[in-house]
Design a protein around this motif. Structure first.
Motif, PDB file in Angstrom:
ATOM      1  N   THR A 271      -3.482  -0.158   6.425  1.00  0.00           N
ATOM      2  CA  THR A 271      -3.330  -1.030   5.260  1.00  0.00           C
ATOM      3  C   THR A 271      -2.720  -2.378   5.654  1.00  0.00           C
ATOM      4  O   THR A 271      -3.080  -3.421   5.094  1.00  0.00           O
ATOM      5  CB  THR A 271      -2.507  -0.332   4.163  1.00  0.00           C
ATOM      6  OG1 THR A 271      -2.923  -0.816   2.887  1.00  0.00           O
ATOM      7  CG2 THR A 271      -1.013  -0.547   4.314  1.00  0.00           C
ATOM      8  N   VAL A 272      -1.830  -2.408   6.650  1.00  0.00           N
ATOM      9  CA  VAL A 272      -1.273  -3.675   7.124  1.00  0.00           C
ATOM     10  C   VAL A 272      -2.348  -4.530   7.788  1.00  0.00           C
ATOM     11  O   VAL A 272      -2.313  -5.759   7.719  1.00  0.00           O
ATOM     12  CB  VAL A 272      -0.080  -3.406   8.076  1.00  0.00           C
ATOM     13  CG1 VAL A 272       0.268  -4.640   8.890  1.00  0.00           C
ATOM     14  CG2 VAL A 272       1.129  -2.949   7.271  1.00  0.00           C
ATOM     15  N   MET A 273      -3.333  -3.891   8.395  1.00  0.00           N
ATOM     16  CA  MET A 273      -4.426  -4.653   9.007  1.00  0.00           C
ATOM     17  C   MET A 273      -5.291  -5.346   7.949  1.00  0.00           C
ATOM     18  O   MET A 273      -6.075  -6.236   8.269  1.00  0.00           O
ATOM     19  CB  MET A 273      -5.295  -3.738   9.868  1.00  0.00           C
ATOM     20  CG  MET A 273      -4.635  -3.305  11.165  1.00  0.00           C
ATOM     21  SD  MET A 273      -4.073  -4.708  12.180  1.00  0.00           S
ATOM     22  CE  MET A 273      -5.626  -5.546  12.522  1.00  0.00           C
ATOM     23  N   GLY A 274      -5.151  -4.956   6.687  1.00  0.00           N
ATOM     24  CA  GLY A 274      -5.889  -5.610   5.615  1.00  0.00           C
ATOM     25  C   GLY A 274      -5.236  -6.871   5.097  1.00  0.00           C
ATOM     26  O   GLY A 274      -5.810  -7.557   4.235  1.00  0.00           O
ATOM     27  N   LEU A 275      -4.046  -7.209   5.578  1.00  0.00           N
ATOM     28  CA  LEU A 275      -3.407  -8.452   5.166  1.00  0.00           C
ATOM     29  C   LEU A 275      -4.218  -9.659   5.649  1.00  0.00           C
ATOM     30  O   LEU A 275      -4.791  -9.630   6.744  1.00  0.00           O
ATOM     31  CB  LEU A 275      -1.989  -8.533   5.742  1.00  0.00           C
ATOM     32  CG  LEU A 275      -0.952  -7.550   5.193  1.00  0.00           C
ATOM     33  CD1 LEU A 275       0.304  -7.599   6.055  1.00  0.00           C
ATOM     34  CD2 LEU A 275      -0.627  -7.873   3.743  1.00  0.00           C
TER      35      LEU A 275
ATOM     36  N   MET B  27       3.936 -12.652  12.075  1.00  0.00           N
ATOM     37  CA  MET B  27       3.522 -11.257  11.905  1.00  0.00           C
ATOM     38  C   MET B  27       4.625 -10.304  12.347  1.00  0.00           C
ATOM     39  O   MET B  27       4.811  -9.233  11.755  1.00  0.00           O
ATOM     40  CB  MET B  27       2.246 -10.999  12.716  1.00  0.00           C
ATOM     41  CG  MET B  27       1.619  -9.647  12.462  1.00  0.00           C
ATOM     42  SD  MET B  27       0.914  -9.577  10.804  1.00  0.00           S
ATOM     43  CE  MET B  27       0.659  -7.816  10.609  1.00  0.00           C
ATOM     44  N   CYS B  28       5.375 -10.688  13.358  1.00  0.00           N
ATOM     45  CA  CYS B  28       6.425  -9.811  13.882  1.00  0.00           C
ATOM     46  C   CYS B  28       7.520  -9.557  12.848  1.00  0.00           C
ATOM     47  O   CYS B  28       8.124  -8.477  12.844  1.00  0.00           O
ATOM     48  CB  CYS B  28       7.038 -10.426  15.144  1.00  0.00           C
ATOM     49  SG  CYS B  28       5.896 -10.579  16.531  1.00  0.00           S
ATOM     50  N   THR B  29       7.795 -10.533  12.011  1.00  0.00           N
ATOM     51  CA  THR B  29       8.905 -10.409  11.058  1.00  0.00           C
ATOM     52  C   THR B  29       8.435 -10.277   9.610  1.00  0.00           C
ATOM     53  O   THR B  29       9.262 -10.271   8.701  1.00  0.00           O
ATOM     54  CB  THR B  29       9.816 -11.641  11.175  1.00  0.00           C
ATOM     55  OG1 THR B  29       9.039 -12.827  10.957  1.00  0.00           O
ATOM     56  CG2 THR B  29      10.440 -11.714  12.566  1.00  0.00           C
TER      57      THR B  29
ATOM     58  N   LEU C  46       3.093  -1.752  15.129  1.00  0.00           N
ATOM     59  CA  LEU C  46       1.772  -2.387  15.170  1.00  0.00           C
ATOM     60  C   LEU C  46       1.893  -3.885  14.917  1.00  0.00           C
ATOM     61  O   LEU C  46       1.222  -4.693  15.576  1.00  0.00           O
ATOM     62  CB  LEU C  46       0.858  -1.743  14.132  1.00  0.00           C
ATOM     63  CG  LEU C  46      -0.511  -2.406  13.940  1.00  0.00           C
ATOM     64  CD1 LEU C  46      -1.346  -2.292  15.200  1.00  0.00           C
ATOM     65  CD2 LEU C  46      -1.243  -1.772  12.749  1.00  0.00           C
ATOM     66  N   GLN C  47       2.732  -4.259  13.952  1.00  0.00           N
ATOM     67  CA  GLN C  47       2.928  -5.681  13.661  1.00  0.00           C
ATOM     68  C   GLN C  47       3.423  -6.428  14.891  1.00  0.00           C
ATOM     69  O   GLN C  47       2.924  -7.514  15.227  1.00  0.00           O
ATOM     70  CB  GLN C  47       3.942  -5.853  12.527  1.00  0.00           C
ATOM     71  CG  GLN C  47       3.464  -5.429  11.163  1.00  0.00           C
ATOM     72  CD  GLN C  47       4.548  -5.624  10.121  1.00  0.00           C
ATOM     73  OE1 GLN C  47       4.929  -4.695   9.425  1.00  0.00           O
ATOM     74  NE2 GLN C  47       5.082  -6.842  10.018  1.00  0.00           N
ATOM     75  N   TRP C  48       4.418  -5.864  15.559  1.00  0.00           N
ATOM     76  CA  TRP C  48       4.970  -6.521  16.744  1.00  0.00           C
ATOM     77  C   TRP C  48       3.932  -6.584  17.861  1.00  0.00           C
ATOM     78  O   TRP C  48       3.827  -7.608  18.562  1.00  0.00           O
ATOM     79  CB  TRP C  48       6.228  -5.793  17.215  1.00  0.00           C
ATOM     80  CG  TRP C  48       7.445  -6.223  16.465  1.00  0.00           C
ATOM     81  CD1 TRP C  48       7.917  -5.711  15.291  1.00  0.00           C
ATOM     82  CD2 TRP C  48       8.331  -7.282  16.818  1.00  0.00           C
ATOM     83  NE1 TRP C  48       9.037  -6.377  14.882  1.00  0.00           N
ATOM     84  CE2 TRP C  48       9.333  -7.350  15.799  1.00  0.00           C
ATOM     85  CE3 TRP C  48       8.400  -8.177  17.874  1.00  0.00           C
ATOM     86  CZ2 TRP C  48      10.367  -8.272  15.835  1.00  0.00           C
ATOM     87  CZ3 TRP C  48       9.438  -9.095  17.912  1.00  0.00           C
ATOM     88  CH2 TRP C  48      10.401  -9.148  16.907  1.00  0.00           C
TER      89      TRP C  48
END
Length: 284
Positions: free
Chosen positions: A72-76, A243-245, A256-258
């Motif tokens: 779901t974060v990859m959908g941002l 994206m990291c924060t 995954l974000q980091w």
């Protein structure tokens, strides 16, 4: 006086139009079926339990929770921008079209969200019967922005004038990835099926429109130019750090974000180094 014969559409245009209409017909058909049979709530509960492989009232397994959080974060929109940044040098048309999607489609989706302000599943259903992963969201449900972003991503990649071999290679994995992102919004309990279908249809249409507009507006040429490459590279670097924060509401997706953010920031630095080394070369 007879008019000059009109040239036949190219095979690429015909295939792209057919794909655009086929996927749109599937999305709108599913939307009409869910709405006409009043299946929004039962389908929400059924899919939410099925996707998490867990009965109501039981905690979601950590692996499933991490899986759906990451998807779901990859959908941002930020995530999609970072992914398109990877190919910005080789496929400037993809980046140009997605920039237009973010500007036009993103604005429309948020305007509709605020205008309708529909309740999300946790505002209607009991948390004892609905699995919620991440933050509990209750307002501005229609349409799903993540689904719109995912299908805009798919439309840009599949409807752009790519070589036939690349289009065939991308077709299945790109549509599967977009579908998984859309389904993740149901799995995490953030959106109704109708939200997902409407968002997906909007994203697909705006993606197709943006592909055509990017080429005719000159934005693709700018993305391929030296000034455009510098601007995109620096923006890509900043987006990687952001994206990291980014506070997404899904703590299990933080690794995954980091990983994505640092990889893209490092890639941006390497691209900036190459652009600087080429500063004396004639402009393309």
């Amino acid at each position: 006086m007879s008019s000059a014969p009109q040239p036949a559409p190219s095979p690429f245009v015909s295939a792209s139009t057919a794909l655009l209409l086929a996927v749109l017909a599937c999305l709108l058909g599913a939307l009409a079926w869910v709405e006409s049979h009043n299946l929004n709530q039962p389908l929400m509960l059924g899919l939410n339990h099925l996707l998490n492989a867990q009965a109501p009232g039981q905690p979601v397994a950590p692996l499933a929770s991490a899986w759906w959080s990451g998807i779901t974060v990859m959908g941002l929109g930020l995530s999609m921008f970072l992914v398109f940044g990877i190919w910005a040098e080789r496929q400037p048309g993809w980046m140009a079209a997605y920039l237009l999607c973010l500007l036009i489609g993103g604005l429309l989706v948020h305007l509709v969200k605020h205008a309708i302000d529909a309740p999300r599943p946790p505002a209607v259903l009991s948390l004892s019967e609905l699995h919620v992963i991440g933050s509990v969201l209750r307002t501005r449900s229609m349409p799903s922005g993540h689904s719109a972003s995912a299908f805009a991503f798919a439309a840009v990649m599949l409807l752009s004038p790519n070589p036939w071999s690349l289009r065939r290679l991308l077709l299945v994995p790109v549509l599967v990835a977009a579908t998984l992102i859309a389904l993740s919004r149901i799995a995490v309990g953030a959106h109704w099926p109708l939200d997902v279908l409407v968002g997906s249809a909007l994203g697909w249409v705006f993606g197709g429109m943006s592909v055509a507009l990017a080429a005719t507006s000159g934005l693709t040429r700018w993305c391929a130019s030296r000034p455009g490459r510098w601007v995109l590279t620096l923006t890509w670097f900043g987006a990687g750090l952001a994206m990291c924060t980014q506070q997404t509401g899904y703590p299990q997706a933080v690794p995954l974000q980091w990983a994505l953010g640092l990889a893209c920031a490092a890639g941006a630095l390497w691209r900036a180094h190459r652009l600087w080394a080429q500063r004396g070369a004639p402009a393309a």
